[in-house]
Design an enzyme around this catalytic site. Structure first.
Site, PDB file in Angstrom:
ATOM      1  N   ASN A   1     -10.415 -11.384  51.528  1.00  0.00           N
ATOM      2  CA  ASN A   1      -9.397 -11.668  50.502  1.00  0.00           C
ATOM      3  C   ASN A   1      -9.758 -10.928  49.219  1.00  0.00           C
ATOM      4  O   ASN A   1     -10.782 -10.248  49.152  1.00  0.00           O
ATOM      5  CB  ASN A   1      -9.270 -13.180  50.278  1.00  0.00           C
TER       6      ASN A   1
ATOM      7  N   LYS B   1     -10.871 -33.439  49.007  1.00  0.00           N
ATOM      8  CA  LYS B   1     -12.191 -32.804  49.065  1.00  0.00           C
ATOM      9  C   LYS B   1     -13.287 -33.700  48.501  1.00  0.00           C
ATOM     10  O   LYS B   1     -14.468 -33.436  48.704  1.00  0.00           O
ATOM     11  CB  LYS B   1     -12.169 -31.490  48.299  1.00  0.00           C
TER      12      LYS B   1
ATOM     13  N   ALA C   1     -16.083 -19.708  45.095  1.00  0.00           N
ATOM     14  CA  ALA C   1     -15.844 -18.715  46.165  1.00  0.00           C
ATOM     15  C   ALA C   1     -14.489 -18.931  46.836  1.00  0.00           C
ATOM     16  O   ALA C   1     -14.045 -20.064  47.005  1.00  0.00           O
ATOM     17  CB  ALA C   1     -16.953 -18.797  47.203  1.00  0.00           C
TER      18      ALA C   1
ATOM     19  N   ASP D   1     -10.557 -19.538  55.236  1.00  0.00           N
ATOM     20  CA  ASP D   1     -10.344 -20.812  55.934  1.00  0.00           C
ATOM     21  C   ASP D   1     -10.605 -20.691  57.430  1.00  0.00           C
ATOM     22  O   ASP D   1     -10.904 -21.675  58.086  1.00  0.00           O
ATOM     23  CB  ASP D   1      -8.906 -21.289  55.690  1.00  0.00           C
TER      24      ASP D   1
ATOM     25  N   ASP E   1     -15.529 -26.536  55.644  1.00  0.00           N
ATOM     26  CA  ASP E   1     -15.145 -26.598  54.231  1.00  0.00           C
ATOM     27  C   ASP E   1     -16.392 -27.011  53.448  1.00  0.00           C
ATOM     28  O   ASP E   1     -16.795 -28.176  53.452  1.00  0.00           O
ATOM     29  CB  ASP E   1     -14.003 -27.602  54.033  1.00  0.00           C
TER      30      ASP E   1
ATOM     31  N   LYS F   1      -6.007 -31.933  46.360  1.00  0.00           N
ATOM     32  CA  LYS F   1      -7.317 -31.388  46.765  1.00  0.00           C
ATOM     33  C   LYS F   1      -8.455 -32.197  46.176  1.00  0.00           C
ATOM     34  O   LYS F   1      -9.491 -32.399  46.808  1.00  0.00           O
ATOM     35  CB  LYS F   1      -7.439 -29.926  46.319  1.00  0.00           C
TER      36      LYS F   1
HETATM   37  O1  C5P Z   1      -8.686 -25.515  50.347  1.00  0.00           O
HETATM   38  P1  C5P Z   1      -8.882 -24.412  49.405  1.00  0.00           P
HETATM   39  O2  C5P Z   1      -9.441 -23.174  50.034  1.00  0.00           O
HETATM   40  O3  C5P Z   1      -7.741 -24.096  48.506  1.00  0.00           O
HETATM   41  O4  C5P Z   1     -10.008 -24.998  48.424  1.00  0.00           O
HETATM   42  C1  C5P Z   1     -10.548 -24.286  47.413  1.00  0.00           C
HETATM   43  C2  C5P Z   1     -11.899 -24.836  47.051  1.00  0.00           C
HETATM   44  O5  C5P Z   1     -12.631 -25.204  48.200  1.00  0.00           O
HETATM   45  C3  C5P Z   1     -12.723 -23.796  46.355  1.00  0.00           C
HETATM   46  O6  C5P Z   1     -13.578 -24.458  45.459  1.00  0.00           O
HETATM   47  C4  C5P Z   1     -13.504 -23.180  47.505  1.00  0.00           C
HETATM   48  O7  C5P Z   1     -14.703 -22.572  47.076  1.00  0.00           O
HETATM   49  C5  C5P Z   1     -13.753 -24.361  48.394  1.00  0.00           C
HETATM   50  N1  C5P Z   1     -13.810 -24.041  49.805  1.00  0.00           N
HETATM   51  C6  C5P Z   1     -15.010 -24.161  50.509  1.00  0.00           C
HETATM   52  N2  C5P Z   1     -15.053 -23.903  51.830  1.00  0.00           N
HETATM   53  C7  C5P Z   1     -13.944 -23.531  52.510  1.00  0.00           C
HETATM   54  C8  C5P Z   1     -12.726 -23.394  51.816  1.00  0.00           C
HETATM   55  C9  C5P Z   1     -12.695 -23.660  50.483  1.00  0.00           C
HETATM   56  O8  C5P Z   1     -16.019 -24.485  49.883  1.00  0.00           O
HETATM   57  N3  C5P Z   1     -14.026 -23.284  53.788  1.00  0.00           N
END
Ligand code: C5P
Length: 408
Positions: free
Chosen positions: A215, A346, A279, A283, A309, A342
């Site tokens: 990305n 999270k 970061a 996904d 995640d 989120k």
């Molecule tokens: O779900 P999303 O990717 O939008 O979430 C963003 C947040 O989650 C960011 O802080 C990113 O660093 C973290 N993240 C993570 N591991 C993943 C996906 C996102 O730590 N696999």
């Protein structure tokens, strides 16, 4: 557009050096950042840059003479020192540095510096022999041990025709050093020796030995946060995907490529007092093909597998959960709504929402040097004006320092 220097009162002391001709440039830069900058020029300095130019470019009268009766009614040297959030001596001549080191107070500039309780930043400029002279170096060591900060002079051709170290630092560097000094000053000492994990950049998920999914994340925001935390005395482990940013001084960096490697590196870095996940982790990943997909075959069917995640796993930890866990949410629509959901899903303490769609008022969060953020917590949303990612980092780490102060 806002700036970390917005409204900060800066007293710029200009002493006698040919480098004073660069002060107008410096004033323009500070004013561009909305700093409230005032000038004080020594007798020597006024031979190189006129008080009239300094007054016009700073937008304020210029202080010069200690024997000005009208001003001394308010004990001007004390007032000038007290009102300033920071005092910058630029250019600082060898003579002015010697005066400072010996505590002399025989003109307005030296008196103000002696009366200062705000941070003092010194940018020397002089001939290279004067710079290397043991007396100058001794004075500088003495001042450093008194807590005075120096912006090292640069090497290059000098006004006298010789070449060496002694040129005034780039005005841009003086502005960024002023920001750092103010940030250290305003933040409390609660981050000293605290351990922070910061993730930054994209991850690369291999498709086959030559291709990968990636990305547009540049890593700039995470690197700026890591640098700002380090400046406030924190120990920082910066786990980065593939980016081109230079490692901030004093920061321990772990380089990874994939999300799984990033997760392992974060786990290995625990325990930590705080974790900031900037970061843009992919996904999904793919089952790695051992050989390169060939064009003459049918297009491969790429099966995506969900990545761990990292933010969610760390935030939900029963053991070793950092005191403060911050995630970033890069969204293309429903920014705050998605950020709030989120925050819950999270299990982190703050979500920093930023848009990846550029609008008239805000840049895209991805790739550039500027950003506009909204800090979403259980208590509500705090929106900041657009500013540089470096300024966001300074302001954010001051907020983090306040959080730890309250938590203590
Ligand atoms: O779900 P999303 O990717 O939008 O979430 C963003 C947040 O989650 C960011 O802080 C990113 O660093 C973290 N993240 C993570 N591991 C993943 C996906 C996102 O730590 N696999």
């Amino acid at each position: 557009m806002s700036s970390f220097l917005n409204g900060k009162r800066i007293l710029l002391i200009v002493s006698g050096s040919i480098a004073a001709v660069k002060v107008p440039d410096m004033l323009r830069l500070f004013r561009k950042e909305d700093a409230d900058i005032h000038c004080l020029v020594t007798k020597g300095g006024s031979h190189f840059v006129t008080p009239m130019a300094l007054a016009s470019l700073s937008g304020h009268p210029v202080a010069q003479d200690i024997w000005d009766e009208s001003e001394e009614a308010s004990i001007r040297h004390i007032r000038l020192a007290r009102e300033a959030d920071i005092i910058i001596v630029a250019p600082a001549s060898a003579d002015f540095i010697a005066k400072m080191a010996n505590g002399l107070a025989n003109d307005l500039a030296s008196t103000v510096v002696l009366a200062a309780d705000s941070p003092v930043l010194v940018a020397p400029a002089m001939n290279h022999r004067m710079w290397h002279h043991p007396a100058t170096q001794r004075n500088i060591e003495l001042l450093k041990s008194d807590g005075i900060r120096f912006i090292e002079p640069e090497e290059g051709p000098m006004a006298c025709g010789e070449t060496g170290v002694g040129r005034l630092a780039d005005p841009l560097k003086i502005v960024s050093s002023a920001k750092s000094a103010l940030s250290c000053q305003s933040a409390n000492k609660n981050l000293v020796n605290k351990h922070f994990i910061v993730t930054a950049g994209p991850t690369h998920e291999p498709i086959d030995p030559v291709r990968y999914l990636a990305n547009r994340s540049s890593g700039k925001q995470g690197f700026a946060i890591a640098a700002a935390l380090q400046m406030l005395g924190a120990k920082v482990t910066l786990v980065t995907g593939p980016v081109h940013e230079a490692t901030p001084v004093g920061v321990y960096r772990v380089k990874v490529e994939t999300a799984v490697q990033m997760k392992d590196a974060v786990e290995a870095a625990l325990p930590a007092d705080g974790a900031i996940f900037t970061a843009a982790v992919a996904d999904w990943r793919l089952p790695l093909s051992a050989s390169k997909y060939k064009k003459d075959q049918d297009p491969p069917e790429l099966m995506l597998i969900e990545n761990p995640d990292i933010l969610s796993e760390v935030a939900h930890k029963k053991v070793n959960r950092p005191t403060l866990v911050i995630g970033f949410a890069a969204e293309s629509e429903n920014l705050l709504e998605n950020a709030r959901s989120k925050l819950q899903k999270k299990g982190c303490d703050w979500i920093i929402a930023n848009s990846v769609i550029e609008t008239k008022n805000a840049p895209s969060a991805m790739g550039g040097d500027y950003n506009q953020i909204h800090i979403v917590t259980d208590a509500g949303v705090e929106s900041w004006e657009t500013m540089s990612k470096k300024d966001i980092a300074l302001k954010l780490t001051a907020k983090i320092a306040d959080y730890f102060k309250a938590a203590n």
